[in-house]
Design an enzyme around this catalytic site. Structure first.
Site, mmCIF file in Angstrom:
data_model
loop_
_atom_site.group_PDB
_atom_site.id
_atom_site.type_symbol
_atom_site.label_atom_id
_atom_site.label_comp_id
_atom_site.label_asym_id
_atom_site.label_seq_id
_atom_site.Cartn_x
_atom_site.Cartn_y
_atom_site.Cartn_z
ATOM 1 N N HIS A 157 0.824 -1.217 0.000
ATOM 2 C CA HIS A 157 0.000 0.000 0.000
ATOM 3 C C HIS A 157 0.857 1.266 0.000
ATOM 4 C CE1 HIS A 157 -3.388 2.525 0.365
ATOM 5 N NE2 HIS A 157 -4.112 1.827 1.206
ATOM 6 N N ASN A 392 -10.615 -7.968 -17.792
ATOM 7 C CA ASN A 392 -10.926 -9.066 -18.722
ATOM 8 C C ASN A 392 -9.654 -9.394 -19.498
ATOM 9 O OD1 ASN A 392 -11.760 -10.728 -20.805
ATOM 10 N ND2 ASN A 392 -13.541 -9.494 -21.359
#
Length: 459
Positions: A157, A392
């Site tokens: 992070h 995708n």
């Protein structure tokens, strides 16, 4: 139907994927806003059904596509192929050396529809989301018994906030489909340089604190029902509209996030009604990209592609008794009050200056350090930008995707995300003490509904 989580994951091959083009080794300093993050890893995972295209892809073929596309994406996202090391004054710095990304291949003897998504502690943690031991990013691709696949990432992070991670995920998927990158990341740290002289609002001392001023952590003597657990729910669009209507009574229009957060704050307070003399804290993560772009020609597009952390966590602190007794509209007004000072350009410029004034002393958001002894504390971070349908890789969009962030400590974490059903519902990742989760499931069962494959219409 809630599926079980009793299955075995076997990790087979481990590879290290670097950028496909050579990279000149160099150091990249962390920005002042990066330096506000402690060493935390955040996970994200995507579930895909078995490909049904004419040429059915094998798991090995899909892994090959993922690795090749990642090697291409890392040319632009080279920060993710580096490693964080301390510099001469002890601050973390990014060594851009193309050490690469650890990539694990695994097999799980479970079918997609039998994954217990509602309880990620059982089905996701330590099974499908990898533990990052080296570098900035780790990836695991897991083949399921049904021929489906789970692709999961764990990010440092300190190098990437959710906005940045989302950019990378979309670019990675675009590379897999031989498409040009729709966004090229910017790593220009000068965009977040402090001002000289700095200008710091005193109220920032209420939001952030040097780590050296914190009391030492107490021994964990909490009752067992106070340990934090993770759950995933869905909240229907109708329920969100209802909460927004209740929160807006009195004529003030509230956002769905404000309304939902106010409702959750109220429920958490009620769950500890026996400690009504205590205070409860709730923070909301604010992204500063659009704020820092205000009034700057051309900076909006530059900040829109900035890769790194551009976050602040304002929070409110209210008496538990008041949160219980006051109407939802009052709680929502308190939420708006503590957010309003943080959604400005000056707030983020001042925060950058505040960090500069305290360096090299590490600092942290004060709500991270809020222990359960003072009363319940949690953070809400909107994940509405999670681009589930865009991740995708060529075998269809994910059936489901979610962040996974059991960050440790005693402060809770909640992230609402868009539902893959595309009907206005939300998917909500919740990481809260077990006692609060059980109370919310009992008293707000009409709002927080367990995420199952029945809901995802896959059973």
């Amino acid at each position: 139907m809630i599926a079980g989580g009793d299955f075995t994951v076997t990790v087979g091959k481990k590879d290290v994927v670097g950028a496909v083009l050579p990279l000149q080794e160099h150091w990249l300093p962390l920005s002042n806003l990066d330096l506000l993050l402690p060493p935390l890893d955040v996970g994200v995972f995507f579930c895909y059904k078995k490909p049904v295209s004419g040429d059915t892809l094998s798991f090995g073929s899909m892994v090959g596509i993922l690795k090749k596309a990642m090697a291409q994406a890392l040319v632009s996202y080279y920060a993710l192929a580096g490693e964080v090391v301390p510099n001469s004054i002890g601050e973390p710095e990014l060594l851009c050396n193309n050490r690469g990304v650890d990539f694990f291949e695994a097999y799980a003897d479970v079918e997609l529809q039998n994954l217990n998504l509602y309880n990620p502690d059982e089905s996701i943690e330590s099974k499908l989301v990898p533990k990052k031991k080296h570098g900035v990013l780790a990836v695991q691709a897991t083949e399921l018994k049904c021929g489906g696949i789970v692709v999961a990432c764990t990010f440092d992070h300190r190098i990437a906030d959710a906005y940045s991670a989302n950019m990378f995920l979309v670019s990675w998927a675009e590379m897999a489909q031989s498409k040009p990158m729709s966004l090229l990341p910017s790593l220009r740290r000068s965009m977040l340089n402090p001002r000289h002289p700095g200008c710091i609002d005193a109220y920032l001392d209420d939001l952030y604190v040097p780590i050296s001023t914190l009391p030492p952590p107490k021994e964990n003597n909490q009752p067992s029902d106070d340990h934090l657990i993770s759950r995933i729910y869905y909240v229907t669009a109708d329920q969100l509209d209802e909460l927004q209507s209740l929160a807006g009574r009195g004529g003030s229009k509230r956002t769905k996030l404000e309304s939902f957060s106010a409702f959750l704050w109220k429920m958490v307070a009620i769950s500890v009604a026996g400690d009504s003399a205590k205070t409860s804290k709730m923070g909301i993560v604010v992204d500063g990209r659009t704020r820092l772009s205000e009034g700057c020609t051309g900076k909006e597009s530059q900040m829109g592609t900035y890769f790194g952390n551009v976050l602040s966590i304002p929070f409110g602190s209210e008496n538990v008794k008041e949160l219980i007794e006051k109407p939802l509209s009052w709680v929502a007004e308190e939420v708006r009050d503590f957010i309003k000072n943080a959604v400005t350009k000056e707030h983020f410029l001042g925060l950058i200056d505040w960090v500069e004034a305290h360096r090299p002393e590490p600092a942290v958001a004060k709500i991270y350090a809020s222990g359960s002894n003072a009363g319940p504390a949690f953070v809400v971070s909107s994940g509405q930008r999670l681009p589930v349908t865009k991740v995708n890789f060529g075998w269809g969009p994910p059936t489901f995707g979610s962040y996974h962030f059991p960050w440790g400590g005693s402060t809770g974490y909640v992230m609402p995300m868009p539902s893959p059903m595309k009907n206005g519902d939300w998917v909500v990742y919740v990481h809260l003490p077990e006692r609060q989760v059980e109370f919310i499931e009992t008293e707000a069962a009409n709002v927080f509904k367990p995420l199952t494959f029945d809901y995802l219409d896959l059973v």
